[in-house]
Design an enzyme around this catalytic site. Sequence first.
Site, PDB file in Angstrom:
ATOM      1  N   CYS A   1       0.796  -1.324   0.069  1.00 11.79           N
ATOM      2  CA  CYS A   1       0.060  -0.206   0.021  1.00 11.79           C
ATOM      3  C   CYS A   1       0.964   1.258  -0.006  1.00 11.79           C
ATOM      4  O   CYS A   1       2.099   1.169  -0.486  1.00 11.79           O
ATOM      5  CB  CYS A   1      -0.857  -0.003   1.253  1.00 11.79           C
ATOM      6  SG  CYS A   1      -0.149  -0.110   2.747  1.00 11.79           S
TER       7      CYS A   1
ATOM      8  N   HIS B   1      22.734 -25.453  23.504  1.00 12.28           N
ATOM      9  CA  HIS B   1      22.534 -26.477  22.506  1.00 12.28           C
ATOM     10  C   HIS B   1      23.703 -27.121  22.223  1.00 12.28           C
ATOM     11  O   HIS B   1      24.901 -26.722  21.560  1.00 12.28           O
ATOM     12  CB  HIS B   1      21.787 -26.022  21.474  1.00 12.28           C
ATOM     13  CG  HIS B   1      21.125 -26.963  20.570  1.00 12.28           C
ATOM     14  ND1 HIS B   1      21.898 -27.671  19.658  1.00 12.28           N
ATOM     15  CD2 HIS B   1      19.890 -27.259  20.448  1.00 12.28           C
ATOM     16  CE1 HIS B   1      20.967 -28.491  19.127  1.00 12.28           C
ATOM     17  NE2 HIS B   1      19.769 -28.220  19.471  1.00 12.28           N
TER      18      HIS B   1
END
Length: 645
Positions: free
Chosen positions: A25, A557
Amino acid sequence: MDYEKIADVIISAVGKNNFIAASHCATRIRLIVKNVSKINQTKLDDNPDIKGTVYIDGQYQIIIGPGHVDHVYSLLIAKTHLKEMTPDEIKKIKVDDKKSNLFVQFIKLMADIFIPVIPAIVAGGLLISLYTILTTPHLFGSASVVQNFPQIRGLVGLMQLLGMTPYVFLPALIGYTATKRFGGTPYLGALIGMAMIMPHIISGGGLNLALDAGRSTYAQIFGTPLKSINYQGQVFPAIVISWLLSIFEKYLKKYMPSSMNYIFTPLLTLFTMGTFAFVAVGPLITYLSNVILAGAVFLYNFSGFLGSAVLGALYPLLVITGLQQSLPAIETQILSNHSLGGDFIFPIVTVANLAQAGACLAVLFTSKNKKQRGVASSAGFSALMGITEPAIFGVNLKLRYPFYCGMIASGIAGIFIGIYDVVGQTLGVTGIIGFLSVSSGDYLPFIATSLLSIVLGFSITLVYGKSVALNKKKTFKEVATSMLGTETLTTPVSGNVINLTDTNDEVFSSELMGKGAAIEPTDDNVYAVADGTITVAYPTKHAYGLKTKNGAEVLVHLGINTVNLQGKYFTSNVKQGDEVKQGDLLGTFDLDQIKKEGYDPTVMVVITNTASYSNIEKTNEEVAKGNTILQLTTPEAGDPSLVSA
């Protein structure tokens, strides 16, 4: 602004294979993506040319700003090879969006129909406003500008002609965009719109005068008298007939033999739907529109200045939900009904926009974040011109308090709009030049109220922001964040430290999970990085979640894709909920065996609540047990510009 660089950042952050569809837009690129969680939000937030992002009702919107968004969008389409989607495909995506509902779909429909037309309406409105200024006496003297300078009379007349054109032919413009949106042939919709405003048909106001004068204005169709009404300036009859036209045309195309389709489908569509428009759709929808309009006017007149105050305060909420796109349809109906005296919505919307502009500009003086101040300056100026999305989504909503302060300011300004009964005469720019669209008699109260709205938005935001900075008043989130303090984390394993962005896992390297560091391990022991609580202890023992006592949320991790080992070569000494001290042994992993299995053993240390910190810094290149690996810095006490909203 480097448009190509911005497009590349968007593609990289979103993921080239993550796009489904794209549009834009005036201020935003609107994306439909496969998986929002895969978007690297940090990468978008860190780009100074991207004003902000928001995810609303299935659309991921990236705010670029007026004048730039179309260039970025064009490059984005060229680089991703996305194709324009048909209305049916768009509709299917919307149906698949579980968050969507009929009301939201209706608002989106109105937006799709009106947004292409708004530039023409606004341009026409401004030309009419300029014509009014130049031809109204007593504005710049006893005589009008045209009377003082008759040589410009022809030019001013042309100005009026061009200004009136989009309003007179509005049904034709709406017929085109609506039929295109519904999947029909847009030129057929435009033709019916033109037929509804043919010059020899008497307008609604002229109809009553003609009937009072005893002149017949009826056409005979199958022996039934039908009022000949010109639908000049009306939009809803054109929208409804365009919808029916598209359905009818698709039906004909489906069953019409291909050899006859080219000639007879448009012929039958135009004649059948054109007749239906005048016999049923036009009169019925006009009646319903008038009923709805009368109800809205009654509520406005009944509530008085309280109603304008409420609408002024709540209008910014309409912007963030997209509901404001439905207002032009209502406003054009109000303007077409001259008995109402003008558009009471336009002035309220204008002061609401200006209040958000003032609030955004105040962030320049309350924020210590350089990027935030840069965005606030450009977005605030854009909002002064009537384009508020960059200010609302890029600044005010992110910090929250400017948004609420702006709502308070616009509510107060709305009171004065209601008291002085300021109305618009045309649709125009809802910014500082909005006075051009009100009647000359309303100039003074409108300008005064507009300035009041800006000053209030700026002042309330500035006072609140400064009081927060002085620790006189804090939001709950700011208090909680400031309690974290500066914190250091020690290494979970010994080894060589590398940048998280250099790891071979896309999720971690893109920092989608958060910022941190990575370690190429040299031993098999895993230690707690700080005092805290184990929040996650995976059954596969390849990762640990730890929340420190100061509030940092840390993910450790072990290896890349090592979840596939299902716990093989890993041991764990803790479970979820255990309290640990910095340096406690959490578990072990067999480094050599993991390498033999073909897995990358790199250990990732990620701060999953990265947004709570102003800086996360890697401190060492080689670490052993007890060495510092990360230093976390929270926002300065009370600086809300650095707190994620």
